[in-house]
Design an enzyme around this catalytic site. Structure first.
Site, PDB file in Angstrom:
ATOM      1  N   CYS A  63       0.818  -1.223   0.000  1.00 58.58           N
ATOM      2  CA  CYS A  63       0.000   0.000   0.000  1.00 58.58           C
ATOM      3  C   CYS A  63       0.851   1.272   0.000  1.00 58.58           C
ATOM      4  O   CYS A  63       0.641   2.178  -0.807  1.00 58.58           O
ATOM      5  CB  CYS A  63      -0.976  -0.010   1.172  1.00 58.58           C
ATOM      6  SG  CYS A  63      -0.223   0.091   2.822  1.00 58.58           S
TER       7      CYS A  63
ATOM      8  N   HIS B 118      -2.679   1.309   6.981  1.00 55.84           N
ATOM      9  CA  HIS B 118      -2.998   1.249   5.547  1.00 55.84           C
ATOM     10  C   HIS B 118      -3.098   2.662   4.991  1.00 55.84           C
ATOM     11  O   HIS B 118      -3.461   3.600   5.712  1.00 55.84           O
ATOM     12  CB  HIS B 118      -4.319   0.504   5.320  1.00 55.84           C
ATOM     13  CG  HIS B 118      -4.587   0.209   3.871  1.00 55.84           C
ATOM     14  ND1 HIS B 118      -3.831  -0.676   3.127  1.00 55.84           N
ATOM     15  CD2 HIS B 118      -5.526   0.705   3.011  1.00 55.84           C
ATOM     16  CE1 HIS B 118      -4.293  -0.736   1.900  1.00 55.84           C
ATOM     17  NE2 HIS B 118      -5.322   0.099   1.801  1.00 55.84           N
TER      18      HIS B 118
ATOM     19  N   HIS C 179      -5.757   2.054  -4.405  1.00 53.91           N
ATOM     20  CA  HIS C 179      -4.866   1.489  -3.384  1.00 53.91           C
ATOM     21  C   HIS C 179      -4.487   0.065  -3.736  1.00 53.91           C
ATOM     22  O   HIS C 179      -5.086  -0.574  -4.607  1.00 53.91           O
ATOM     23  CB  HIS C 179      -5.512   1.562  -1.994  1.00 53.91           C
ATOM     24  CG  HIS C 179      -6.650   0.611  -1.793  1.00 53.91           C
ATOM     25  ND1 HIS C 179      -6.907  -0.023  -0.601  1.00 53.91           N
ATOM     26  CD2 HIS C 179      -7.638   0.185  -2.635  1.00 53.91           C
ATOM     27  CE1 HIS C 179      -7.977  -0.784  -0.709  1.00 53.91           C
ATOM     28  NE2 HIS C 179      -8.441  -0.680  -1.927  1.00 53.91           N
TER      29      HIS C 179
END
Length: 361
Positions: free
Chosen positions: A275, A323, A335
């Site tokens: 990520c 994240h 993402h």
């Protein structure tokens, strides 16, 4: 479930039946007598997992992949620090080499001065001056003596300072080496944890039948849809009207061009990404360096209100900043979600938002 798999309930029933037969009074064992072939009894079909079971599995998978993401951030941070410390050690080693060469040159100069004094008979310059019969020579010599004394003092001072610098470089290098070893250990431990969490998640998913995996995917989509609907229902999108900067547009273009590429923990492209690998490389492509991990992006970048965000800004998710995604406008993000998934577009509110940060200006 399909052929080849039994549920825990089926296995338990089979064990119970076996125990009952073995414990029956008067049970005896003898050589088996031939019996005519017969059709084997059908294997009891296992009961498909209920929605409640699958929801519990979904939450368990979320937890495992979340823990893997946290460990991935720890791995990435340790790797980044290891690279920095290695570079610092190389720099210190270069300083030590240069310092030693300088000290050798200073020692040569000091040795030359000592040899010159020896050749003069061992008398100090002042004595030679006092023995001169020429007044002008006396005055000129006095100036040279003063200059020579100052030069000698400066030489000794420089030698001392160079020696002290060398000792400090050596101490700094030793300290950086200790940190380097500590980060290598942290990196190895994080790597082990990442693999453990992902392996556990993959094992759990592998125990599901094809139909159950489809139902699980629908549950995941439904959970994300509910979160996104609630986020949009708050009216937040009505307040978001910021337009991307030139750099922000470049970052969005890079990130969206990676759609379809696989997630891989610790990866920064060009073929796979985690990520924060995706967001850091997107902004690097736009000419703006940012921290490597989602947690450091949250700590170091400028924070802004959700209502003020614009395309290119980074949305940090979960209370532990484990994240990160890039906002691309219209309530959407791009993402790299987790192992087994690819870079994709999703709703910005589909996960619990911690906050928003803005690289650049």
């Amino acid at each position: 479930m399909g052929s080849g798999k039994r549920t825990l309930t089926t296995a338990t029933m089979a064990l119970a039946c076996a125990a009952a037969i073995l414990s029956a009074p008067g049970a005896a064992f003898a050589s088996p007598t031939p019996t005519p072939p017969s059709t084997p009894p059908p294997t009891p079909a296992s009961t498909p997992a209920s929605d409640e079971d699958l929801e519990a599995i979904r939450k368990k998978l979320d937890m495992l992949y979340h823990d893997a993401a946290v460990a991935t951030d720890a791995y990435n941070a340790a790797e980044e620090q290891t690279d920095q410390q290695s570079a610092q050690i190389v720099g210190l080693a270069r300083e030590i080499v240069e310092g030693r060469a300088k000290l050798d040159r200073l020692k040569d100069r000091a040795g030359a001065a000592a040899r010159a004094q020896y050749r003069s008979g061992g008398l100090p310059p002042e004595a030679h001056l006092m023995l001169s019969d020429d007044p002008q020579e006396f005055l000129d010599g006095a100036g040279r003596i003063r200059e020579g004394a100052q030069a000698t003092k400066g030489l000794l001072t420089e030698m001392t300072r160079t020696q002290e610098d060398l000792e400090q470089y050596a101490q700094d290098a030793a300290a950086q080496w200790k940190k380097l070893e500590a980060n290598r250990e942290a990196k190895a431990a994080a790597k082990k944890k990442v693999k453990k969490q992902i392996a556990a998640a993959q094992k759990l998913e592998s125990q599901l039948e094809k139909d159950e995996k489809k139902r699980l995917a629908k549950l995941e989509q439904e959970a994300a849809r509910k979160s996104q609907t609630a986020w949009l229902g708050s009216g937040v999108l009505d307040e978001i009207s910021g337009k991307a900067s030139a750099q922000g547009k470049e970052a969005v273009e890079y990130a969206t061009a990676q759609i379809g590429k696989a997630y891989e923990w610790g990866a920064e492209g060009p073929e796979t990404f985690d990520c924060s690998g995706l967001t850091s490389q997107a902004w690097a492509a736009a000419g703006q360096g940012i921290p490597r991990t989602s947690q450091e992006q949250w700590k170091q970048l400028d924070r802004i209100d959700v209502e003020s965000m614009r395309p290119g800004d980074l949305i940090i998710y979960n209370a532990d900043a484990s994240h990160v995604a890039m906002y691309i406008g219209d309530g959407a993000i791009v993402h790299s979600p987790r192992p087994g998934r690819t870079v994709t577009v999703a709703g910005a509110g589909s996960m619990p938002i911690l906050g928003v940060v803005r690289p650049g200006t």
